[in-house]
Enzyme design. Structure first.
Site, short mmCIF file in Angstrom:
data_model
loop_
_atom_site.label_atom_id
_atom_site.label_comp_id
_atom_site.label_asym_id
_atom_site.label_seq_id
_atom_site.Cartn_x
_atom_site.Cartn_y
_atom_site.Cartn_z
N HIS A 1 -40.94 -7.52 22.49
CA HIS A 1 -41.60 -6.97 21.29
C HIS A 1 -42.78 -7.87 20.92
O HIS A 1 -42.58 -8.96 20.39
CB HIS A 1 -40.61 -6.90 20.12
CG HIS A 1 -41.18 -6.29 18.87
ND1 HIS A 1 -40.56 -5.26 18.20
CD2 HIS A 1 -42.32 -6.55 18.16
CE1 HIS A 1 -41.28 -4.91 17.14
NE2 HIS A 1 -42.35 -5.70 17.09
N HIS B 1 -47.12 -7.90 19.43
CA HIS B 1 -48.36 -7.24 19.00
C HIS B 1 -49.52 -7.99 19.63
O HIS B 1 -49.80 -9.13 19.25
CB HIS B 1 -48.48 -7.26 17.48
CG HIS B 1 -47.34 -6.56 16.80
ND1 HIS B 1 -47.39 -5.23 16.45
CD2 HIS B 1 -46.10 -7.00 16.46
CE1 HIS B 1 -46.23 -4.88 15.89
NE2 HIS B 1 -45.43 -5.94 15.90
N LEU B 2 -50.17 -7.36 20.60
CA LEU B 2 -51.29 -8.02 21.28
C LEU B 2 -52.63 -7.68 20.64
O LEU B 2 -53.65 -8.25 21.02
CB LEU B 2 -51.31 -7.64 22.76
CG LEU B 2 -50.13 -8.15 23.60
CD1 LEU B 2 -50.27 -7.71 25.05
CD2 LEU B 2 -50.01 -9.67 23.52
N ARG B 3 -52.62 -6.72 19.68
CA ARG B 3 -53.87 -6.31 19.01
C ARG B 3 -54.87 -5.77 20.04
O ARG B 3 -54.50 -5.40 21.14
CB ARG B 3 -54.46 -7.46 18.18
CG ARG B 3 -53.49 -8.13 17.22
CD ARG B 3 -52.84 -7.17 16.25
NE ARG B 3 -52.14 -7.86 15.16
CZ ARG B 3 -51.09 -7.35 14.52
NH1 ARG B 3 -50.57 -6.19 14.86
NH2 ARG B 3 -50.55 -8.03 13.53
N ASN C 1 -49.10 -0.23 17.39
CA ASN C 1 -49.63 0.01 16.04
C ASN C 1 -51.07 -0.47 15.90
O ASN C 1 -51.40 -1.27 15.03
CB ASN C 1 -48.72 -0.60 14.97
CG ASN C 1 -48.57 -2.10 15.09
OD1 ASN C 1 -48.67 -2.67 16.17
ND2 ASN C 1 -48.35 -2.76 13.96
N LYS D 1 -41.92 4.13 20.05
CA LYS D 1 -41.62 3.34 18.86
C LYS D 1 -41.59 4.21 17.62
O LYS D 1 -42.54 4.93 17.33
CB LYS D 1 -42.69 2.25 18.71
CG LYS D 1 -42.57 1.39 17.45
CD LYS D 1 -41.44 0.37 17.55
CE LYS D 1 -41.22 -0.35 16.23
NZ LYS D 1 -41.80 -1.67 16.18
N HIS E 1 -38.23 0.41 14.16
CA HIS E 1 -38.44 -0.49 13.02
C HIS E 1 -37.46 -0.02 11.96
O HIS E 1 -37.67 1.01 11.33
CB HIS E 1 -39.89 -0.43 12.52
CG HIS E 1 -40.16 -1.40 11.40
ND1 HIS E 1 -40.94 -2.52 11.54
CD2 HIS E 1 -39.68 -1.43 10.13
CE1 HIS E 1 -40.94 -3.20 10.40
NE2 HIS E 1 -40.19 -2.56 9.53
N HIS F 1 -36.32 -6.51 15.94
CA HIS F 1 -36.39 -7.65 15.02
C HIS F 1 -35.38 -7.57 13.88
O HIS F 1 -35.74 -7.50 12.70
CB HIS F 1 -37.82 -7.85 14.48
CG HIS F 1 -38.56 -6.59 14.09
ND1 HIS F 1 -38.03 -5.63 13.28
CD2 HIS F 1 -39.81 -6.17 14.41
CE1 HIS F 1 -38.92 -4.67 13.12
NE2 HIS F 1 -40.00 -4.96 13.79
N ASP G 1 -41.90 -10.52 18.24
CA ASP G 1 -42.64 -9.87 17.15
C ASP G 1 -43.85 -10.70 16.74
O ASP G 1 -44.25 -10.69 15.58
CB ASP G 1 -41.74 -9.58 15.93
CG ASP G 1 -42.41 -8.61 14.95
OD1 ASP G 1 -43.32 -7.87 15.36
OD2 ASP G 1 -42.02 -8.62 13.77
N HIS H 1 -52.49 -12.23 12.35
CA HIS H 1 -53.47 -11.75 11.37
C HIS H 1 -54.37 -12.93 11.09
O HIS H 1 -53.90 -14.08 11.00
CB HIS H 1 -52.79 -11.33 10.07
CG HIS H 1 -51.94 -10.11 10.18
ND1 HIS H 1 -52.45 -8.83 10.09
CD2 HIS H 1 -50.62 -9.96 10.40
CE1 HIS H 1 -51.47 -7.94 10.23
NE2 HIS H 1 -50.35 -8.60 10.43
C1 NCD Z 1 -46.29 -6.36 12.40
C2 NCD Z 1 -47.82 -6.28 12.52
O1 NCD Z 1 -48.53 -7.03 11.85
O2 NCD Z 1 -48.30 -5.45 13.32
N1 NCD Z 1 -45.98 -7.19 11.27
C3 NCD Z 1 -44.82 -7.82 11.03
O3 NCD Z 1 -44.66 -8.38 9.95
N2 NCD Z 1 -43.85 -7.88 11.92
C4 NCD Z 1 -45.69 -5.02 12.32
C5 NCD Z 1 -44.19 -4.98 12.47
O4 NCD Z 1 -43.65 -5.23 13.54
O5 NCD Z 1 -43.52 -4.74 11.46
ZN ZN Z 2 -43.48 -5.88 15.36
#
Ligand code: NCD
Ligand code: ZN
Length: 347
Positions: free
Chosen positions: A16, A18-20, A44, A102, A139, A177, A250, A254
């Protein structure tokens, strides 16, 4: 007894992350690819990765952004919406473009506005996934404003997940998560089709880290960290040797300003030292011998994928984590900023 100084395990995966996209991806991808052979890439983005063409081109952008000589396989996921087409999702899974789909309850977290407003709206998709063996990643939080944010995971189990599992008993589900003892219990007592990922932060912090002695936005993620008793339950699950619990960081970067704000974003950027962070937890629990299965075996077994070849070695060492990282995409405060971790991944 002398302390174990090194540990060598089969090369792990991150189930899991997030690679953006764009510059941010250029900055963060190398951290994940350095440690993990494969990763389940969250969809996402804005707009979300919700069809085969979008996943294909996102995968190509990831591969193009890989540092020279890194072998890393992004496993793509499809963002489910109320309008998801069962045929499109089945086509992507059959073609090997989608590894999973997802479910974000609408407005549960970052970029989830187009998520699912009611599970009944995607029943045809889920039935098709059950038939084809395609995993559903969830989620697990309700979004009802009347439900306290610290209860949203437990209420999701009661109101949604429990029924979903009964209605579709052969659907493979990863409860992503997890943060509560209720989730641990639910997964443990469910059948073999139900598993969960656990992040490093939920093994290490409780809600005091966010709220006591000042508001600390870099420990804020969703689902939000809960009380200490939940952290302890998660630790027990992670080191239990049960194949139902496996590694999923996860990592959710940011930019610093987006977190240190009057309305800060949810997400912890733990990619730089993720494996080392998990190793520290297993070490504290005297369970280093269980790390390999959690990090490198239970995930692929659940997904029905081969185990990785090759190994990685971690060494007992003091690793100082910087207060912040300036990377392509801006300045990001990493998880463990300013702290020392007791394990180092040997390059
Ligand atoms: C994730 C995100 O910023 O994309 N943020 C997080 O707090 N985990 C989204 C997610 O997995 O809920
Ligand atoms: Zn996530």
């Amino acid at each position: 007894m002398t302390q174990q100084q090194t540990i060598t395990i089969r090369r792990p995966d991150d189930w899991h992350v997030h690679l953006r996209d764009g510059v941010m991806m250029q900055g963060v991808l190398g951290f994940t690819a350095r440690q993990f052979a494969r990763a389940i890439v969250m969809p996402n983005l804005s707009p979300p990765v919700a069809d085969v063409a979008a996943a294909q081109s996102y995968r190509e952008r990831i591969l193009a952004a890989l540092p020279e000589g890194r072998s890393f396989q992004p496993l793509m996921t499809c963002y489910l919406t109320d309008d998801s087409d069962p045929a499109e999702i089945a086509r992507g899974f059959a073609a090997g473009i989608f590894t999973a789909a997802k479910l974000y309850p609408a407005n549960a977290t970052t970029n989830s506005a187009q998520g699912v407003t009611a599970v009944r709206n995607i029943m045809p998709v889920l039935e098709r996934m059950q038939q084809t063996g395609m995993p559903l990643l969830v989620h697990g939080e309700v979004t009802d404003h009347e439900v306290d944010i610290f209860d949203r995971e437990a209420v999701f189990i009661e109101r949604i997940l429990d029924k979903l599992v009964r209605d579709l008993p052969d659907l493979k589900i990863v409860f992503e998560h997890i943060t509560t003892s209720e989730a641990v219990q639910f997964v443990q007592s469910a059948g073999p089709k139900i598993a969960a990922t656990i992040t490093p932060q939920h093994l290490q912090i409780n809600r005091n880290a966010i709220l006591a002695g000042g508001l600390r936005p870099h420990f804020y993620c969703l689902p939000v960290a809960k009380r200490e008793e939940h952290r302890i339950a998660l630790r027990k699950a992670a080191i239990s040797g049960s194949p139902k619990f496996f590694l999923g960081t996860d990592s959710a970067p940011h930019e610093r300003g987006a977190k240190e704000s009057s309305c800060g974003c949810a997400g912890i950027f733990n990619a730089p030292h993720a494996l080392e962070s998990y190793a520290a937890v297993f070490d504290e629990e005297n369970a280093l011998d269980r790390l390999e299965a959690f990090a490198s075996e239970f995930g692929p077994r659940f997904y029905g994928l081969p185990l990785n070849e090759g190994t990685v070695t971690l060494q007992r060492a003091e690793v100082q984590v910087p207060e912040s990282l300036t990377i392509a995409g801006g300045e990001i405060v990493p998880y463990h900023a300013g702290q020392v971790i007791g394990w180092r991944l040997v390059e």
